[in-house]
Motif scaffolding. Structure first.
Motif, PDB file in Angstrom:
ATOM      1  N   ALA A 158      -5.252  14.473   2.333  1.00 41.82           N
ATOM      2  CA  ALA A 158      -6.559  13.861   2.100  1.00 41.82           C
ATOM      3  C   ALA A 158      -6.449  12.344   2.036  1.00 41.82           C
ATOM      4  O   ALA A 158      -7.250  11.614   2.643  1.00 41.82           O
ATOM      5  CB  ALA A 158      -7.162  14.407   0.805  1.00 41.82           C
ATOM      6  N   PHE A 159      -5.451  11.834   1.323  1.00 38.15           N
ATOM      7  CA  PHE A 159      -5.264  10.392   1.235  1.00 38.15           C
ATOM      8  C   PHE A 159      -4.908   9.808   2.598  1.00 38.15           C
ATOM      9  O   PHE A 159      -5.323   8.680   2.924  1.00 38.15           O
ATOM     10  CB  PHE A 159      -4.184  10.058   0.216  1.00 38.15           C
ATOM     11  N   GLN A 160      -4.134  10.534   3.384  1.00 39.11           N
ATOM     12  CA  GLN A 160      -3.802  10.036   4.722  1.00 39.11           C
ATOM     13  C   GLN A 160      -5.048   9.947   5.597  1.00 39.11           C
ATOM     14  O   GLN A 160      -5.213   8.993   6.363  1.00 39.11           O
ATOM     15  CB  GLN A 160      -2.766  10.948   5.369  1.00 39.11           C
ATOM     16  N   LEU A 161      -5.945  10.923   5.493  1.00 40.57           N
ATOM     17  CA  LEU A 161      -7.179  10.882   6.267  1.00 40.57           C
ATOM     18  C   LEU A 161      -8.082   9.735   5.821  1.00 40.57           C
ATOM     19  O   LEU A 161      -8.765   9.108   6.643  1.00 40.57           O
ATOM     20  CB  LEU A 161      -7.929  12.213   6.124  1.00 40.57           C
ATOM     21  N   LEU A 162      -8.085   9.457   4.507  1.00 43.82           N
ATOM     22  CA  LEU A 162      -8.963   8.414   3.989  1.00 43.82           C
ATOM     23  C   LEU A 162      -8.433   7.012   4.274  1.00 43.82           C
ATOM     24  O   LEU A 162      -9.218   6.075   4.448  1.00 43.82           O
ATOM     25  CB  LEU A 162      -9.146   8.594   2.471  1.00 43.82           C
ATOM     26  N   GLY A 163      -7.108   6.866   4.299  1.00 46.94           N
ATOM     27  CA  GLY A 163      -6.590   5.509   4.411  1.00 46.94           C
ATOM     28  C   GLY A 163      -5.500   5.293   5.420  1.00 46.94           C
ATOM     29  O   GLY A 163      -4.834   4.258   5.391  1.00 46.94           O
ATOM     30  N   SER A 164      -5.291   6.260   6.310  1.00 43.38           N
ATOM     31  CA  SER A 164      -4.143   6.157   7.213  1.00 43.38           C
ATOM     32  C   SER A 164      -4.268   4.985   8.180  1.00 43.38           C
ATOM     33  O   SER A 164      -3.340   4.183   8.326  1.00 43.38           O
ATOM     34  CB  SER A 164      -3.998   7.465   8.000  1.00 43.38           C
ATOM     35  N   LYS A 165      -5.407   4.878   8.838  1.00 41.84           N
ATOM     36  CA  LYS A 165      -5.552   3.794   9.819  1.00 41.84           C
ATOM     37  C   LYS A 165      -5.618   2.441   9.139  1.00 41.84           C
ATOM     38  O   LYS A 165      -5.138   1.442   9.677  1.00 41.84           O
ATOM     39  CB  LYS A 165      -6.796   4.040  10.674  1.00 41.84           C
ATOM     40  N   VAL A 166      -6.201   2.414   7.934  1.00 43.44           N
ATOM     41  CA  VAL A 166      -6.183   1.172   7.159  1.00 43.44           C
ATOM     42  C   VAL A 166      -4.742   0.810   6.814  1.00 43.44           C
ATOM     43  O   VAL A 166      -4.330  -0.345   6.900  1.00 43.44           O
ATOM     44  CB  VAL A 166      -7.026   1.322   5.881  1.00 43.44           C
ATOM     45  N   ALA A 167      -3.960   1.838   6.422  1.00 43.19           N
ATOM     46  CA  ALA A 167      -2.558   1.595   6.088  1.00 43.19           C
ATOM     47  C   ALA A 167      -1.788   1.081   7.289  1.00 43.19           C
ATOM     48  O   ALA A 167      -0.937   0.184   7.173  1.00 43.19           O
ATOM     49  CB  ALA A 167      -1.922   2.892   5.570  1.00 43.19           C
ATOM     50  N   GLY A 168      -2.067   1.641   8.454  1.00 40.85           N
ATOM     51  CA  GLY A 168      -1.392   1.161   9.645  1.00 40.85           C
ATOM     52  C   GLY A 168      -1.802  -0.256  10.014  1.00 40.85           C
ATOM     53  O   GLY A 168      -0.976  -1.077  10.412  1.00 40.85           O
ATOM     54  N   ASP A 169      -3.097  -0.575   9.857  1.00 39.99           N
ATOM     55  CA  ASP A 169      -3.574  -1.912  10.195  1.00 39.99           C
ATOM     56  C   ASP A 169      -3.023  -2.973   9.249  1.00 39.99           C
ATOM     57  O   ASP A 169      -2.887  -4.142   9.625  1.00 39.99           O
ATOM     58  CB  ASP A 169      -5.108  -1.939  10.161  1.00 39.99           C
ATOM     59  N   ILE A 170      -2.723  -2.575   7.993  1.00 43.67           N
ATOM     60  CA  ILE A 170      -2.209  -3.551   7.027  1.00 43.67           C
ATOM     61  C   ILE A 170      -0.898  -4.155   7.514  1.00 43.67           C
ATOM     62  O   ILE A 170      -0.610  -5.332   7.285  1.00 43.67           O
ATOM     63  CB  ILE A 170      -2.021  -2.870   5.646  1.00 43.67           C
ATOM     64  N   PHE A 171      -0.104  -3.359   8.226  1.00 47.56           N
ATOM     65  CA  PHE A 171       1.217  -3.811   8.648  1.00 47.56           C
ATOM     66  C   PHE A 171       1.176  -4.774   9.830  1.00 47.56           C
ATOM     67  O   PHE A 171       2.212  -5.328  10.211  1.00 47.56           O
ATOM     68  CB  PHE A 171       2.092  -2.613   9.051  1.00 47.56           C
ATOM     69  N   LYS A 172       0.022  -4.969  10.431  1.00 47.09           N
ATOM     70  CA  LYS A 172      -0.017  -5.714  11.688  1.00 47.09           C
ATOM     71  C   LYS A 172       0.134  -7.222  11.520  1.00 47.09           C
ATOM     72  O   LYS A 172       0.555  -7.908  12.445  1.00 47.09           O
ATOM     73  CB  LYS A 172      -1.334  -5.414  12.425  1.00 47.09           C
ATOM     74  N   ASP A 173      -0.247  -7.751  10.348  1.00 49.87           N
ATOM     75  CA  ASP A 173      -0.230  -9.199  10.158  1.00 49.87           C
ATOM     76  C   ASP A 173       1.163  -9.633   9.714  1.00 49.87           C
ATOM     77  O   ASP A 173       1.526  -9.535   8.549  1.00 49.87           O
ATOM     78  CB  ASP A 173      -1.271  -9.587   9.098  1.00 49.87           C
ATOM     79  N   ASN A 174       1.961 -10.131  10.648  1.00 48.54           N
ATOM     80  CA  ASN A 174       3.323 -10.530  10.331  1.00 48.54           C
ATOM     81  C   ASN A 174       3.369 -11.774   9.441  1.00 48.54           C
ATOM     82  O   ASN A 174       4.336 -11.972   8.699  1.00 48.54           O
ATOM     83  CB  ASN A 174       4.105 -10.808  11.620  1.00 48.54           C
ATOM     84  N   MET A 175       2.335 -12.627   9.499  1.00 54.96           N
ATOM     85  CA  MET A 175       2.306 -13.797   8.637  1.00 54.96           C
ATOM     86  C   MET A 175       2.213 -13.390   7.173  1.00 54.96           C
ATOM     87  O   MET A 175       2.828 -14.007   6.297  1.00 54.96           O
ATOM     88  CB  MET A 175       1.120 -14.695   9.017  1.00 54.96           C
ATOM     89  N   VAL A 176       1.440 -12.355   6.911  1.00 58.83           N
ATOM     90  CA  VAL A 176       1.328 -11.862   5.540  1.00 58.83           C
ATOM     91  C   VAL A 176       2.621 -11.186   5.105  1.00 58.83           C
ATOM     92  O   VAL A 176       3.101 -11.362   3.981  1.00 58.83           O
ATOM     93  CB  VAL A 176       0.136 -10.884   5.424  1.00 58.83           C
ATOM     94  N   LEU A 177       3.232 -10.410   5.996  1.00 56.40           N
ATOM     95  CA  LEU A 177       4.442  -9.674   5.651  1.00 56.40           C
ATOM     96  C   LEU A 177       5.626 -10.593   5.398  1.00 56.40           C
ATOM     97  O   LEU A 177       6.602 -10.180   4.760  1.00 56.40           O
ATOM     98  CB  LEU A 177       4.788  -8.692   6.779  1.00 56.40           C
ATOM     99  N   SER A 178       5.567 -11.828   5.870  1.00 50.48           N
ATOM    100  CA  SER A 178       6.671 -12.747   5.620  1.00 50.48           C
ATOM    101  C   SER A 178       6.740 -13.196   4.170  1.00 50.48           C
ATOM    102  O   SER A 178       7.763 -13.711   3.725  1.00 50.48           O
ATOM    103  CB  SER A 178       6.533 -13.977   6.537  1.00 50.48           C
ATOM    104  N   ASN A 179       5.655 -12.983   3.414  1.00 47.26           N
ATOM    105  CA  ASN A 179       5.638 -13.315   1.985  1.00 47.26           C
ATOM    106  C   ASN A 179       6.186 -12.115   1.207  1.00 47.26           C
ATOM    107  O   ASN A 179       5.647 -11.015   1.306  1.00 47.26           O
ATOM    108  CB  ASN A 179       4.204 -13.625   1.543  1.00 47.26           C
ATOM    109  N   PRO A 180       7.265 -12.288   0.409  1.00 44.12           N
ATOM    110  CA  PRO A 180       7.855 -11.138  -0.295  1.00 44.12           C
ATOM    111  C   PRO A 180       6.888 -10.444  -1.251  1.00 44.12           C
ATOM    112  O   PRO A 180       6.863  -9.215  -1.332  1.00 44.12           O
ATOM    113  CB  PRO A 180       9.034 -11.766  -1.055  1.00 44.12           C
TER     114      PRO A 180
END
Length: 602
Positions: A96-118
């Protein structure tokens, strides 16, 4: 929490979150901190000796013995059935949680500028794991991104730390089902909190260390360079073999959609799996005999295949509902099933674990080796937790099963703590074996990410378990359990703040840039550290402080006491979130009264 007051003022009952740290510093090395004694000075965290008030086996007649055996058989079946449905409900809840937030979770990883901050990477790991309710899924996303060169190994370390923190939300949710009984809720929520506190304390130490010197990345690279990797088989999946016959009749998901969303290979298809297999025949044109060793038609000949896709057979296979609608339906159904199974489990455990049976079970689980080898008992519990988690292939299921047992006084907090630590190790060994089954182009990245996860948890054990005086999560969890037993709404506030609001706020600030995050978060962190320091000095060295800082009485009551907030919650909520007995309120007031504190040897 005011710890020393000048003058004769006696404030109302005050309970402060920062006081939890201060009260636990002096008791970190002991097996049990000084608890708030209630109901006849009985320690609510102790496992008291049980007396068998029923008739013994010898006193029963033949009919009574037969009846007891039959009732015991049905109770055992009820326990096993409830446990099975409980595990299936956890699986459906994850879906259920994967259906509610899976694509949002995948999109969160796309911004490499944000991910560079620990810090941003840490909260992203927490958010994604909370959204998909699966540390394995979150880890697989990280592995895929590292293998696809979309994410560096250095940037993946904070995310792995966040994944480790986010996976403890499951046991916290399970403990909420025992909020009906104050004492059970105290122990259950304290048990779930000890897991979260361990993860957060480990992050507080290792994240700054990793940002400056990168020990986990270097150690994993060193371990990777000294071994010859060969792809191996997947880890045994015993739990899914047992639960899939039921859960696959409810819903089946395509996990590749989440990974594809993160790596940029996303499709607009639904996460709900529609087609499960294919059936067809290979037709060969102008083929000739290629010998016995040939597998199929000759490669140089023309051939065509007519394949037919076979639909899945589950409740939502042919539905026209969106993923969001299916997710909400499954969320409501799984939470209802989870709470129902947990309540039934607790009732059956309370019924079965009585007298000599309960005492025998407690003795076995909480037993220590004889002197001078008693210190080995905790390390054996770590091995047991790691082994069981490895066999179950799910740390969430193992920790969620431990929590209700703590609520009914079967497992002590001191014994559950190493079991949780072993569960952390067990889930990393599972990920390591799964990484060895990766394709050749992803093998090195997958194994290094799994090793980082393993060394992170191993470092946490070295920090917060090996030295007894540094086992801070145990007294902190006890104080937190006492607090939530007195103010039950604090548990909901903790759940929302720790796993949702704080990560979301940090992620939002990180989107504005590292400068904004440092400008806003730096002063807040400094303020929290200052408050902790002042509380410690108020309790142990008040003469070192200025006169105005020797107590918090000069602040408004709502800033140093939960009592006004409790009254507000009680007015807003028809069902009172706080229901301590008079004795407990009086006892708490005595412990908070500065005059009483000054007259006692603390």
């Amino acid at each position: 929490m005011p710890n020393s007051l000048t003058g004769g003022q006696a404030p109302s009952t005050t309970l402060d979150m920062v006081g939890l740290v201060d009260q636990s510093l002096g008791n970190a090395g002991t097996s049990s901190s000084a608890p708030i004694l209630e109901e006849g000075n009985m320690d609510p965290w102790a496992l008291p000796e049980l007396k068998d008030t029923g008739q013994s086996w010898k006193e029963l007649s033949l009919a009574g013995r037969v009846l007891r055996v039959v009732i015991g058989f049905f109770k055992a079946c009820g326990l096993l059935g409830s446990l099975y449905l409980f595990i299936c409900s956890l699986d459906v809840l994850s879906s259920a949680f994967q259906l509610l937030g899976s694509k949002v979770a995948g999109d969160i990883f796309k911004d490499n500028m944000v991910l560079s901050n620990p810090v941003a990477g840490l909260v992203i790991g927490v958010l994604v794991t909370v959204l998909v309710q699966s540390s394995s899924t979150s880890s697989s996303i990280v592995v895929s991104m590292v293998a696809s060169k979309l994410l560096t190994v250095q940037a993946s370390v904070p995310i792995i730390m966040g994944v480790n923190v986010g996976t403890s939300i499951t046991s916290t949710l399970v403990s909420m089902a025992q909020s009906g009984d104050r004492d059970e809720f105290r122990r259950a929520f304290g048990g779930s909190a000890v897991h979260s506190i361990f993860n957060w304390l480990t992050v507080l130490i290792l994240l700054p260390l990793e940002s400056t010197t990168a020990p986990l990345e270097k150690l994993s690279a060193l371990a990777l360079g000294t071994t010859r990797l060969q792809p191996g088989g997947r880890a045994p999946d015993i739990l899914k073999v047992l639960t899939q016959p039921l859960t696959h009749l409810i819903v089946q998901l395509d996990a590749n959609v989440i990974t594809g969303s993160a790596t940029g290979n996303a499709t607009n298809g639904s996460l709900v799996k529609r087609w499960c297999s294919t059936r067809g025949e290979m037709t060969v044109e102008n083929s000739s005999y290629c010998g016995v060793a040939a597998q199929g038609p000759c490669p140089e000949r023309n051939s065509s295949a007519a394949l037919e896709q076979l639909p899945c057979h589950h409740l939502f296979a042919g539905t026209a509902l969106t993923d969001l609608a299916v997710g909400f339906i499954l969320l409501a159904a799984s939470l209802l099933g989870l709470c129902s199974c947990l309540v039934l489990l607790v009732k059956l455990l309370n019924s079965v674990l009585r007298g000599r049976v309960a005492q025998a079970v407690r003795t076995v689980i909480n037993a220590d080796f004889p002197f001078p080898f008693g210190w080995l008992s905790g390390y054996l519990a770590i091995l047991v937790g790691a082994s069981v988690t490895f066999m179950l292939q799910s740390s969430s299921v193992f920790t969620a099963a431990i929590v209700p047992l703590m609520g009914v006084r079967v497992i002590s907090l001191e014994r559950a703590y190493p079991l949780f630590l072993g569960s952390n190790i067990g889930t990393t060994t599972t990920a390591l074996l799964a990484a060895l089954a990766s394709p050749a182009d992803m093998l090195l990245s997958a194994v290094q990410v799994a090793l980082i996860h393993f060394f992170f948890n191993l470092g946490g054990i070295l920090l917060w378990y090996v030295v007894p005086i540094l086992r801070l999560p145990i007294p902190l969890a006890k104080r937190f359990g006492d607090l939530t037993a007195h103010y039950r709404w604090v548990a909901i506030a903790y759940l929302l703040f720790t796993f949702l609001l704080l990560p979301l706020a940090t992620f939002g600030l990180s989107l504005a840039g590292g400068t904004v995050l440092a400008a806003v978060g730096g002063p807040l962190v400094g303020l929290v550290l200052l408050i902790v320091l002042v509380n410690v000095l108020q309790r142990h060295r008040p003469v070192w402080l200025p006169h105005c800082l020797r107590s918090w009485a000069w602040l408004p009551l709502w800033l140093h006491s939960l009592e006004p907030w409790d009254h507000l919650v009680s007015r807003c909520c028809p069902c009172r979130a706080r229901s301590p007995p008079r004795a407990a309120s009086k006892e708490a007031h005595c412990h908070e009264n500065p005059e009483v504190l000054a007259s006692q040897q603390l």
